[in-house]
Design a protein around this motif. Structure first.
Motif, PDB file in Angstrom:
ATOM      1  N   UNK A   1      -1.737  14.257  -2.656  1.00  0.00           N
ATOM      2  CA  UNK A   1      -1.886  13.192  -1.661  1.00  0.00           C
ATOM      3  C   UNK A   1      -2.625  12.032  -2.298  1.00  0.00           C
ATOM      4  N   UNK A   2      -2.363  10.849  -1.803  1.00  0.00           N
ATOM      5  CA  UNK A   2      -3.092   9.686  -2.311  1.00  0.00           C
ATOM      6  C   UNK A   2      -2.458   8.391  -1.859  1.00  0.00           C
ATOM      7  N   UNK A   3      -2.997   7.303  -2.345  1.00  0.00           N
ATOM      8  CA  UNK A   3      -2.502   5.973  -1.990  1.00  0.00           C
ATOM      9  C   UNK A   3      -2.804   5.012  -3.126  1.00  0.00           C
ATOM     10  N   UNK A   4      -2.143   3.883  -3.094  1.00  0.00           N
ATOM     11  CA  UNK A   4      -2.334   2.879  -4.134  1.00  0.00           C
ATOM     12  C   UNK A   4      -2.266   1.485  -3.560  1.00  0.00           C
TER      13      UNK A   4
ATOM     14  N   UNK B   1      -1.927   0.666  -8.605  1.00  0.00           N
ATOM     15  CA  UNK B   1      -3.104   1.469  -8.943  1.00  0.00           C
ATOM     16  C   UNK B   1      -3.294   2.542  -7.878  1.00  0.00           C
ATOM     17  N   UNK B   2      -3.066   3.793  -8.279  1.00  0.00           N
ATOM     18  CA  UNK B   2      -3.153   4.929  -7.364  1.00  0.00           C
ATOM     19  C   UNK B   2      -4.456   5.702  -7.563  1.00  0.00           C
ATOM     20  N   UNK B   3      -4.940   6.265  -6.481  1.00  0.00           N
ATOM     21  CA  UNK B   3      -5.945   7.328  -6.526  1.00  0.00           C
ATOM     22  C   UNK B   3      -5.306   8.554  -5.897  1.00  0.00           C
ATOM     23  N   UNK B   4      -5.162   9.621  -6.674  1.00  0.00           N
ATOM     24  CA  UNK B   4      -4.418  10.801  -6.254  1.00  0.00           C
ATOM     25  C   UNK B   4      -5.300  12.048  -6.337  1.00  0.00           C
TER      26      UNK B   4
ATOM     27  N   UNK C   1       0.867  -1.184   0.000  1.00  0.00           N
ATOM     28  CA  UNK C   1       0.000   0.000   0.000  1.00  0.00           C
ATOM     29  C   UNK C   1       0.904   1.234   0.000  1.00  0.00           C
ATOM     30  N   UNK C   2       1.293   1.732  -1.176  1.00  0.00           N
ATOM     31  CA  UNK C   2       2.129   2.932  -1.237  1.00  0.00           C
ATOM     32  C   UNK C   2       1.320   4.185  -0.926  1.00  0.00           C
TER      33      UNK C   2
END
Length: 533
Positions: free
Chosen positions: A309-312, A338-341, A274-275
């Motif tokens: 900001x976000x995470x993947x 797969x990121x949501x930013x 989880x980046x």
């Protein structure tokens, strides 16, 4: 949506773009080998060597080699130097930053221990009398114990670092002005329809002005609104251009890994990553009439502010096979991430004139944009050799295709109801512009207890396909020392010295020459480790 000139931490190519661009995709696609001090000091070459907590973020099969549990904590200190050459003028900058490189734990336990004994019947009587060798039970056949072992770990590992400071300065003709770029971007649009994050700010502050009917440059046949920069009417004007970029942040990956050892021969493992992204960018671009040739215009400043900001999420899996007591081979891979930013951005333009009463400043509204990004996966192979407890050597090779990165933001046509990807043009650019490349890592360790000496090398290929040398190829020279005693507490120190070169454009590449920028940074880490049963 915003016009922005991004300095990408790992790939500093600047280009004026609306909203997100291929530069954003490359920024989050490139990773490095941050981790605990032992991992970093051997160049991150642990694809088959194993028994290291940072393996969870690369080849999780490596934690199956743990026989005991372990907790590690790794702070780091980064020093970065930069030298930029633009139109014959050199500029340098320096920065430093403290951060957490790695923290986590691994727990290991045996699944079973089985010993099979064959033909082990107890002795009863011997008709041939005491001492006779006749009719005695056969000697027991004993199989050696077999160990199947499990390991589970949770680890936070920094995989990309955005803490950079860059300065570029030089002298350019007026045709290279940002006002020329703004005027061309405004061409054909009425003032109400200008991009309020770029040329609209130039219009609001008087940096660009409409070319009205009856003036020299007006084209009466088109009927469109025309614009010109303030400097367009001053022959021989030269401008001092300078840009300072300050960025901070990181991609820190939280990994949850499970691995299994089959009789210390075959090791298999997988992890969910989880980046977590945090990126803060600010640039200040200035140009001014340093020879005072123009009797009206003095200077213009364009400032950009961006917070992302976000995470993947991704998945990693790998295996390691021990051919002999000393030779191991590893194979591992990572899916796409797969990121949501979410971008929050705001820009500002300030103009100054010889008559200060006309000085002006305009700030855009606060922009917010949410989008999705897929960064490419990678595969790797590793070979290592261990000579007893004295010497260990490992080399890893990875392949990653940067052309597989994709931006996604679905838009629906209100008339037809058909959805499409807003970023199709950007994705086409990614496919055509970027290529597959290789990352090569090697490390060696000499164990002369209680001292352990380490050295390594890592080369991360360019997204344009270059390997080992060329622009945007990052080469790291690493080393370190460890202290191992009879207790369960140990200390490792490591460093990585990384160098690379880039081309950078202070504004839209259509208007300026590139600056040649040389970067170097020294990253120092210290790992405190505690082993437990």
């Amino acid at each position: 949506m915003t016009n922005k000139i991004l300095v990408v931490a790992a790939l500093s190519i600047s280009a004026v773009a609306i909203a997100q661009s291929d530069i954003d995709a490359m920024q989050y696609s490139q990773t490095s080998f941050y981790g605990d001090a032992r991992f970093m000091s051997m160049g991150g070459a642990f694809g088959s060597l194993g028994a290291n907590i940072s393996c969870m973020n690369f080849n999780p099969a490596g934690i199956a080699m743990y026989h005991k549990g372990e907790f590690v904590f790794t702070p780091g200190l980064k020093f970065q130097g930069e030298n930029a050459s633009y139109r014959g003028t050199n500029a340098s900058d320096f920065s430093s930053k403290f951060n957490i490189s790695n923290i986590g734990f691994v727990a290991a336990w045996n699944q079973k221990q089985s010993t099979s004994q064959i033909n082990n019947q107890p002795y009863t009587t011997d008709p041939y009398g005491p001492g006779s060798t006749q009719n005695q039970p056969s000697k027991p056949k004993v199989e050696l114990p077999k160990f199947d072992r499990w390991a589970f770990g949770i680890d936070y590992n920094r995989i990309a670092d955005f803490n950079y400071r860059t300065s570029v300065t030089g002298v350019a003709p007026a045709s290279n002005s940002i006002m020329s770029s703004m005027a061309d971007a405004a061409e054909g649009y009425t003032p109400d329809n200008l991009n309020q994050f770029y040329e609209g700010l130039g219009y609001a502050t008087g940096a660009i002005i409409p070319v009205l009917p009856g003036t020299l440059n007006y084209d009466s046949t088109s009927g469109a609104t025309h614009y010109a920069g303030q400097n367009a009417y001053t022959p021989g004007l030269t401008l001092q251009q300078s840009k300072t970029i300050q960025s901070s942040g990181r991609v820190g990956e939280l990994a949850f890994a499970l691995a299994h050892s089959f009789n210390d021969k075959l090791y298999l493992g997988g992890s969910i990553g989880v980046p977590i992204v945090k990126y803060n960018y600010q640039s200040v671009y200035t140009e001014y009439d340093y020879k005072n040739v123009d009797n009206v215009f003095k200077s213009i400043q364009y400032q950009e502010n961006l917070l992302t900001n976000g995470a993947g999420v991704n998945f990693k899996a790998g295996g390691i096979y021990r051919f002999t007591s000393g030779v191991k081979v590893g194979l591992y891979g990572q899916t796409a991430t797969y990121y949501t930013l979410t971008d929050n951005y705001q820009n500002m333009v300030t103009t100054n004139y010889d008559d200060s009463q006309y000085d002006n400043s305009s700030t855009s509204q606060l922009g917010v944009n949410k989008y999705h990004l897929k960064t490419p996966g990678r595969v790797g192979v590793s070979v290592s050799y261990v000579l007893g407890k004295l010497l260990a050597f490992s080399i890893d090779g990875e392949f990653v295709d940067y052309a597989n990165a994709r931006l996604t933001e679905k838009v629906v046509d209100s008339n037809t109801g058909i959805s499409s990807n807003y970023f199709n043009p950007e994705n086409l650019t990614i496919q055509n512009k970027y290529k597959g490349t290789a990352n090569i890592k090697a490390g060696v360790e000499l164990n002369i207890r209680p001292i352990v000496l380490r050295a390594g090398f890592a080369s991360y290929g360019s997204p344009f396909g270059d390997v080992l040398s060329g622009k945007f190829v990052r080469n790291s020279f690493t080393g370190g020392i460890g202290f191992r005693g009879t207790h369960n507490v140990y200390l490792d120190l490591g460093f990585a010295y990384t160098i690379w070169a880039e081309k950078y454009y202070v504004i839209d590449p259509a208007y300026v020459q590139p600056a040649n920028v040389n970067y170097s940074n020294l990253y120092i880490t210290a790992t405190l480790g505690i082993k437990f049963n």
